[in-house]
Design an enzyme around this catalytic site. Structure first.
Site, PDB file in Angstrom:
ATOM      1  N   SER A 177       0.839  -1.195   0.000  1.00  0.00           N
ATOM      2  CA  SER A 177       0.000   0.000   0.000  1.00  0.00           C
ATOM      3  C   SER A 177       0.882   1.256   0.000  1.00  0.00           C
ATOM      4  O   SER A 177       1.656   1.439  -0.942  1.00  0.00           O
ATOM      5  CB  SER A 177      -0.956  -0.056   1.195  1.00  0.00           C
ATOM      6  N   ASP A 192     -10.226  -5.637  -3.117  1.00  0.00           N
ATOM      7  CA  ASP A 192      -9.620  -4.628  -2.240  1.00  0.00           C
ATOM      8  C   ASP A 192     -10.424  -3.332  -2.371  1.00  0.00           C
ATOM      9  O   ASP A 192     -10.474  -2.723  -3.439  1.00  0.00           O
ATOM     10  CB  ASP A 192      -8.165  -4.447  -2.708  1.00  0.00           C
ATOM     11  N   HIS A 220      -7.336  -6.060   1.050  1.00  0.00           N
ATOM     12  CA  HIS A 220      -6.144  -5.232   1.283  1.00  0.00           C
ATOM     13  C   HIS A 220      -5.350  -5.686   2.514  1.00  0.00           C
ATOM     14  O   HIS A 220      -4.367  -5.047   2.893  1.00  0.00           O
ATOM     15  CB  HIS A 220      -6.603  -3.774   1.472  1.00  0.00           C
TER      16      HIS A 220
END
Lengths: 283, 283
Positions: A150, A227, A261
């Site tokens: 991320s 996600d 995620h």
């Protein structure tokens, strides 16, 4: 150990998972990092892979949840997992948001008056931490790679692109690929770099790859299709892949059906990522 | 889903890591459990392994830190990880100690007035939870095994010994092997079962194994040699191994040099434990 203090040490997969703290000169505060030393590091120098975590994380998330040590032991690599921002530096508002300030350093060097004294994660990751690691642990000089998740995926890719030849390979899980075009990146870059959007391009992977002019770098990216941040337009891997195609930089983007995620997603593909790096580092 | 509520669901290693809550009739409170469903469970019934956690844990510790899902996916087994005690049942002092009350149910049925209404983890683990699991998930009837850590290792071994034939295999990490002879066990058994030490023997693996009279049960135990609770005499695996020898029950005790009591230790040997169970369950 020169200038570092052992906070914890646990045997794991025949090697050692440790956490150290040290006084950072680039961040002007005490910082922690996790390091996994594979069994082979007892007797020989080995390569090192840096892991950059995402928003809200400390060094603990990767250490406890990613399941990477198993594969680091098998492939004979050290894993280093730093914290994600300066801590406790008493800047007004530093703890107000999950996506700015503490836990959200964005792997850049801030230029705005308020943040520039401490928020220099770019220098910390690319210069200070590798120096600390090489001075204290058995790493082969020059044999290093970088990966992240991320915000840390943004960090890994942008840092590899900005430093041709410094990292042997790069990979990312659900990276923020084009921060100047997404809400997370726009908020962070405005705060740390100011209103002039031209200055933001220095930390945007999708911009940086277009002028990449270094040794071959095969970029591996895994992105969960379920996600929420992907569907909300925070990650924008398609923009990055298009820019890579234009720049003729090889990238493997794997859209993983059903994955979100979380660290459950990261753990599921960690073996592939460690193997991706080890193939180059142990060549 | 009959009587259970999905609290979370994350794709992992091709299957699903989920957490459910339900109203427990044996504990008279709402309980959570983690369940990992391997890819094969999408289309077929598979065996199930129960994991019992140690002191202070919830269902989350195993789910996030043990790294077991990878091997459950490969060996086609479901993993079920319950919480370690009733929660929020408003018994005076329930949250006062880390080793008694909340987070410390000790996998027995309490008989003392204060605790007997809720603290019935033995019935919960051996009867209620397997019923909930078999009613809601694709498990092969009768194909189940059990393992655990520390207090949960005590739970796994004592439960397997008390229920000949019910569990196909059993294993433990750093189990409390002889609770009637260690401080943790003495405190818990006094509180839950009262002062009469004769009644304690019904939940002590080292006592129970001497009268075990069921199908062959190969017990695998890993014990870290650097485990502070081992050196402090809380775990007493040697007592258990001696009792097994006397009773001619096969046990494999592996003393692992350098390992402590943590999930770093558990993760390091999880692959061996899942394989130990899968060999029997998939035979």
């Amino acid at each position: 150990m020169a200038g570092i203090k052992e906070e914890s040490s646990n045997k794991m997969f025949g090697g050692w998972q440790k956490v150290f703290s040290h006084d950072s000169s680039s961040l002007k505060c005490s910082m922690k990092f996790g390091i996994y030393l594979p069994p082979k590091a007892d007797s020989e120098k080995v390569p090192v892979i840096y892991w950059l975590s995402g928003l809200t994380c400390t060094e603990q998330n990767f250490v406890t949840k990613a399941g990477a040590q198993n594969f680091a032991a098998k492939h004979n690599v050290i894993l280093v997992a730093p914290d994600t921002s300066p801590r406790g530096v008493n800047i007004e508002g530093e703890d107000d948001s999950y996506d700015f300030g503490s836990g959200a350093g964005f792997y850049l060097n801030a230029t705005t008056e308020k943040w520039k004294t401490n928020y220099n994660m770019y220098t910390y990751i690319t210069e200070e931490l590798p120096k600390v690691v090489s001075e204290n642990f058995p790493v082969i000089p020059g044999k290093q790679s970088i990966m992240g998740h991320s915000m840390g995926g943004h960090g890994a890719i942008s840092i590899a692109l900005k430093n041709p030849g410094k990292y042997s390979s790069v990979s990312a899980f659900a990276p923020i690929c084009n921060p100047i075009e997404c809400p997370w990146g726009q908020k962070a870059f405005t705060g740390y770099l100011g209103e002039d959007r031209e200055t933001w391009k220095a930390y945007d992977s999708t911009v940086l790859v277009k002028s990449y002019n270094g040794p071959p770098l095969e970029i591996l990216i895994d992105q969960g299709k379920a996600d929420n941040f992907y569907t909300a337009g925070q990650l924008l891997p398609d923009n990055f892949v298009a820019a890579c195609a234009e720049a003729k930089v090889p990238v493997i983007l794997r859209i993983q059906e059903g994955y979100d995620h979380s660290y459950f997603f990261i753990a599921s593909f960690m073996e592939d990522h460690i193997a991706h790096h080890a193939k180059v580092l142990n060549a």
